[in-house]
Design an enzyme around this catalytic site. Sequence first.
Site, PDB file in Angstrom:
ATOM      1  N   GLU A 260       1.083  -0.864   0.157  1.00 56.71           N
ATOM      2  CA  GLU A 260      -0.214   0.131  -0.192  1.00 56.71           C
ATOM      3  C   GLU A 260       1.308   1.019   0.205  1.00 56.71           C
ATOM      4  O   GLU A 260       1.471   1.195   1.019  1.00 56.71           O
ATOM      5  CB  GLU A 260      -0.956  -0.006   1.188  1.00 56.71           C
ATOM      6  CG  GLU A 260      -1.963   1.219   0.971  1.00 56.71           C
ATOM      7  CD  GLU A 260      -1.642   2.253   2.073  1.00 56.71           C
ATOM      8  OE1 GLU A 260      -1.579   3.096   1.380  1.00 56.71           O
ATOM      9  OE2 GLU A 260      -2.113   2.097   3.445  1.00 56.71           O
ATOM     10  N   CYS A 297      -2.378   7.879   3.910  1.00 59.66           N
ATOM     11  CA  CYS A 297      -2.962   8.056   3.069  1.00 59.66           C
ATOM     12  C   CYS A 297      -3.735   7.824   2.509  1.00 59.66           C
ATOM     13  O   CYS A 297      -4.055   7.300   0.826  1.00 59.66           O
ATOM     14  CB  CYS A 297      -2.432   5.673   3.172  1.00 59.66           C
ATOM     15  SG  CYS A 297      -2.516   4.680   4.530  1.00 59.66           S
TER      16      CYS A 297
END
Lengths: 531, 531
Positions: A260, A297
């Site tokens: 990720e 994120c």
Amino acid sequence: MSGRQQVLVAGAWRDEVEPIGELRAHNPATGEPIGPAYPVSGRREVEDAVAAAVAVAETFSATDPERIAAFLEGYADGIEAEADALAEVANAETGLPVSPRLRDVELPRTTGQLRQAVRAVREWSWADPVIDTAGGLRSVFGPLGKPVTVFGPNNFPFAFNAIAGSDFASAIAARNPVIAKVHPLHPGTSEKLGRIAHAALVAAGLPAAAIQLLYGVDPSCSDLLVGQGAIGGVGFTGGRSGGLALKAQADAAGVPFYAEMSSINPVFLLEGVLEQRGEALAQEFFASCTMGSGQFCTNPGLLVVPRTAAGDAFVAAAASRFDAAPEQVLFSGDGKRHLNAAVDALRAAGAERIAGGGDPDRPGYWVRPELLAVDGARFLADPASLQTEAFGPVGLVVRSDGHEQAQAIARAFEGNLTATLYRAADGRDDAAASALITLLRPRVGRLIVDKMPTGVAVSPAMNHGGPYPATGHPGFTSVGMPGSIRRFAGLHSYDNVPDALLPPVLRDRNPGGVWRRIDGEWSTGDAGAAG
Amino acid sequence: MSGRQQVLVAGAWRDEVEPIGELRAHNPATGEPIGPAYPVSGRREVEDAVAAAVAVAETFSATDPERIAAFLEGYADGIEAEADALAEVANAETGLPVSPRLRDVELPRTTGQLRQAVRAVREWSWADPVIDTAGGLRSVFGPLGKPVTVFGPNNFPFAFNAIAGSDFASAIAARNPVIAKVHPLHPGTSEKLGRIAHAALVAAGLPAAAIQLLYGVDPSCSDLLVGQGAIGGVGFTGGRSGGLALKAQADAAGVPFYAEMSSINPVFLLEGVLEQRGEALAQEFFASCTMGSGQFCTNPGLLVVPRTAAGDAFVAAAASRFDAAPEQVLFSGDGKRHLNAAVDALRAAGAERIAGGGDPDRPGYWVRPELLAVDGARFLADPASLQTEAFGPVGLVVRSDGHEQAQAIARAFEGNLTATLYRAADGRDDAAASALITLLRPRVGRLIVDKMPTGVAVSPAMNHGGPYPATGHPGFTSVGMPGSIRRFAGLHSYDNVPDALLPPVLRDRNPGGVWRRIDGEWSTGDAGAAG
């Protein structure tokens, strides 16, 4: 004795073996080192850890899932028992507030996640049992039979910690040993978690080497953790350049690599909603973009705002908030350098600073929130540069001229974790919204309406993932049980295997009432002769 | 006009554009070229195909699934209507018998597979819809929004053909355009299938460029088909070296690459079953090992046989069959060279020829079935070399001394598609079987008992896949709906999206009775307010 803290390797906390350096946490507000020194592991230590994990994998794969559940439950309880102390050390190492964040948000999220893994283990929801009675075939997801390496990020000392977060819980739930490479910016938090985890592991009667913890590993040793056939899979959360370097090693060895990595999380504000509540949206955007110093994120890094009067008013309102915003502290000096470099790249590509910004010029890792803006046409002339991720409290407004240009902008996006649309409550934006949803859908993991992207619920319907380069595979989520567990599983088919030699979850009798797909229909009942 | 056959590019059958060579089919029995010439596509043709596929991806992703189903159904009907002609050309190009194989086994398997894809599309079984009513989140698998490239193998002119097989049906079912790079050994079969497919596509009202067909592509152009972000995913079936070269290109571009590459499919014959029916097993093994000239991915290439009297008798019985076996024909001269090289490698590592073998020395691609043998200890001294895949009618017997050595041999296996155990009917082998199952389970995709591995049922519980290097990912199957479809899908999460903006399969009302996981329970009913 070097006086450095111990690593958890081969089943016990032990002194370092041939370390190649040391690391310490720092107080982000001052840049001063804090806490004890931790070893940076060298080749021999990493080899020991991998060998111990490989040696235990066979036993761990065959473990009764109830023991796995007991471990994860005991671990969650243990974290709660030391919640205050954990929040204190994490606060010192990261600068994140104890409340509202570490103690009352992130820690409960972490224990909740561990308990969702417990539920998934007990319900077998991650394992997708399938029975084809006519064909004599049955299948279920099972352990990889090899260790999983987890690399934790800097921005969630609990919820994504390599020794406590979703990757950890997922890999363990699928009965794989874990080698946790925690983030070097919060070693004390990680050690504390690791000690609670290890005690819970042993208390559950599981092999003591099934979890291991390293604080720092020299890049020259990362091949051992990701780039060889002894490793079953890798979970990585972090920056794109580091992620891609590890991914290349894993790929070459045929090791599934779940990263990720990066995302700018575009947000489209449609014309109608800006007319209806532009001022409120300016506040909502500012709060989301600067929360946690923007180090999420799913931080909304790019806003598409139509060139209308209401759009102008929104930008002015947002700019005034960025101008008035207090300085914020990042996790590290590297983080500050990367953020400045990203802003420079955006400006070099034509973005202009319209509010905030400038270097506070004081010790520690302080920055000023900043808002940039660029024309839609300019964005479309260099979409790659203008999608540079600025990891911190920085937003880029792209001003779009008409629906067609907004759609062209949507088509230019790389893979992202999220995309968001805000539309008017009265339906006047819905045609534009539908057209954008068609374009954005294949480009992102999670499509959001009327809500900022920074909340990532631990839900079975979450996708905290998305197409490359946001992650390495568009079909998996790193958050949300049971899906996140399936990343660390192999598909196990059984052909003509008699009932007694099948794993219990695939046998005819289903005393636990597990959901299984039998001849195309989901059922909690028995199968075959017993059905 | 070169007189070469046409390619299917950009929506129509057209003459080649700047080809870089040509190819022809050969009669395997004589080595003589047969049929017309086909172009080997160069860079410009491949660029055209990719551009056309990219241009159509957005529309195709948003297609009503019922049209996709209608296309696949019409295609299956069309294949059946031309079944005899298809079997005739495939027989000429491959040397595989019309019956029992092409006309009565492989062709029905192929149409059955297309119809299973139809069912999966209509039932949404591949899409795994999940609804979290409390969290306001819903998720479902959806198209990649980009084209999928499929590379077909030499050994199944229908069932794994890039324009008709499981990868093709799977990618289309998930609403991705397909670029089919068919195998150059059966271009006439592929062209015939392609013409039926294209007619069915157009009849279903789907975009004419959603499927494309190339016969040969120079390796210098393969980057266009796998190694760039315009490609959403790749399905590959073929040899390991070619597969790994493509995989490296795909990996570097972040493109999911599903390869089914190589497997020796170990078979363990336990002591008791050899005593009970060793002679019958010798025939069963010989038939499976030489079926289709041994050119199956699941061919039993390695047999572990205990060093007992019954084991000796089995080996003698098997050897006599290999000695008496008629010559068999392979698909190509390259195949024959690779097979001979593999046998040489096995012999260099210590295997001895115990039956059959030797070069028939006649035109065409003829070989003699061959049985090799090696000591367990010798195998364990060089397991990598002794796992060289010999793609053809060649078996290697490993003689094991005791359970412990048999288990050590199991531990030495690379990832394989299958592993098989034969055990006595009276249960006397079951303890040994259980111990071996624990070891073999994580190393293979499909675990089989009392049955040779060469049958691969198209079943929802099949795994035609396995750990690296058998494939590129241990969690996916290339055969068996609905699982095979999910390889070519992205996970699409919807957060706070109002009912009217959701795709129909995720809305509250569920008029089609689709199976959905709602708040942890599978249901065919409505959700939320409507539930």
